[in-house]
Design a protein around this motif. Structure first.
Motif, mmCIF file in Angstrom:
data_model
loop_
_atom_site.group_PDB
_atom_site.id
_atom_site.type_symbol
_atom_site.label_atom_id
_atom_site.label_comp_id
_atom_site.label_asym_id
_atom_site.label_seq_id
_atom_site.Cartn_x
_atom_site.Cartn_y
_atom_site.Cartn_z
ATOM 1 N N ASN A 45 -20.093 51.226 15.912
ATOM 2 C CA ASN A 45 -20.791 51.802 17.072
ATOM 3 C C ASN A 45 -22.301 51.794 16.876
ATOM 4 O O ASN A 45 -23.050 51.473 17.809
ATOM 5 C CB ASN A 45 -20.317 53.230 17.331
ATOM 6 C CG ASN A 45 -18.960 53.282 17.986
ATOM 7 O OD1 ASN A 45 -18.521 52.323 18.602
ATOM 8 N ND2 ASN A 45 -18.280 54.402 17.843
ATOM 9 N N LEU A 46 -22.753 52.146 15.676
ATOM 10 C CA LEU A 46 -24.192 52.160 15.412
ATOM 11 C C LEU A 46 -24.771 50.745 15.403
ATOM 12 O O LEU A 46 -25.884 50.530 15.892
ATOM 13 C CB LEU A 46 -24.491 52.886 14.101
ATOM 14 C CG LEU A 46 -24.304 54.407 14.165
ATOM 15 C CD1 LEU A 46 -24.497 55.039 12.788
ATOM 16 C CD2 LEU A 46 -25.239 55.040 15.175
ATOM 17 N N LEU A 49 -25.140 49.889 19.028
ATOM 18 C CA LEU A 49 -26.291 50.573 19.633
ATOM 19 C C LEU A 49 -27.593 49.894 19.221
ATOM 20 O O LEU A 49 -28.450 49.618 20.064
ATOM 21 C CB LEU A 49 -26.314 52.045 19.223
ATOM 22 C CG LEU A 49 -27.537 52.849 19.679
ATOM 23 C CD1 LEU A 49 -27.614 52.915 21.204
ATOM 24 C CD2 LEU A 49 -27.499 54.249 19.069
ATOM 25 N N ALA A 147 -23.795 56.959 20.179
ATOM 26 C CA ALA A 147 -23.336 55.564 20.204
ATOM 27 C C ALA A 147 -21.892 55.481 20.700
ATOM 28 O O ALA A 147 -21.540 54.582 21.474
ATOM 29 C CB ALA A 147 -23.465 54.943 18.814
#
Length: 175
Positions: A45-46, A49, A147
């Motif tokens: 997720n990061l 993002l 995120a």
């Protein structure tokens, strides 16, 4: 046929082929042994993002905002990147670096394609993300939750898998 249409068609074809190749890298037998780790999920997720904000910076001329994001969250992003490296080493072994590079390329491609589909609305939709990120605490959990909530495009589903155990075979001797 317009240049934009040809590029879009090329990106779609390339994405489909690279996703198929990536998914064919693991035998079906591994599916039963897969489990999703919260730390792996957060690292993806990061990465998503960070890539989304990079695509926004390049498309919308907001490089200064992107640089501020990177500077502010550098320790969190560095730790997340280490975890992502670990995931790829654990999952793909000797092919880890190539698979990780493929993932980063596919991630940027998917997000750029989304930008092309959005047309002129892309910047109006994405630039406010910088304000949202600015309002976050400097904690890794706050950034990770943000995120996760943004549901950012990813090129494929990645899971943490362990190899299936090989059944123990006993040998019998014939006399």
């Amino acid at each position: 046929m317009s240049l934009l249409f040809r590029r879009l068609a090329f990106l779609k074809t390339g994405l489909a082929l690279s996703t198929a190749l990536l998914c064919s890298g693991l035998p079906a037998a591994y599916g039963a042994a897969c489990h999703t780790s919260e730390a792996d999920h957060s690292a993806f997720n990061l990465a998503g993002l960070k890539s989304e904000l990079m695509v926004t910076a390049l498309s919308c001329h907001t490089q200064d905002r992107y640089n501020q994001f990177i500077t502010r969250f550098l320790p969190i992003l560095t730790e997340s990147e280490k975890h992502l490296d670990s995931y790829f080493r654990r999952t793909f072994g000797s092919q880890a670096q190539r698979k990780h590079d493929d993932y980063i390329t596919q991630l940027a491609d998917v997000q750029s394609l989304g930008g092309l589909k959005s047309g002129t609305a892309f910047c109006a939709q994405r630039v406010p993300m910088y304000d949202e990120v600015d309002a976050l605490d400097d904690s890794s959990s706050d950034l990770a939750h943000y995120a996760e909530a943004k549901d950012i495009a990813q090129p494929a589903s990645y899971e943490s898998c362990t190899a299936p155990s090989v059944p123990h075979r006993t040998r019998t001797r014939r006399r």
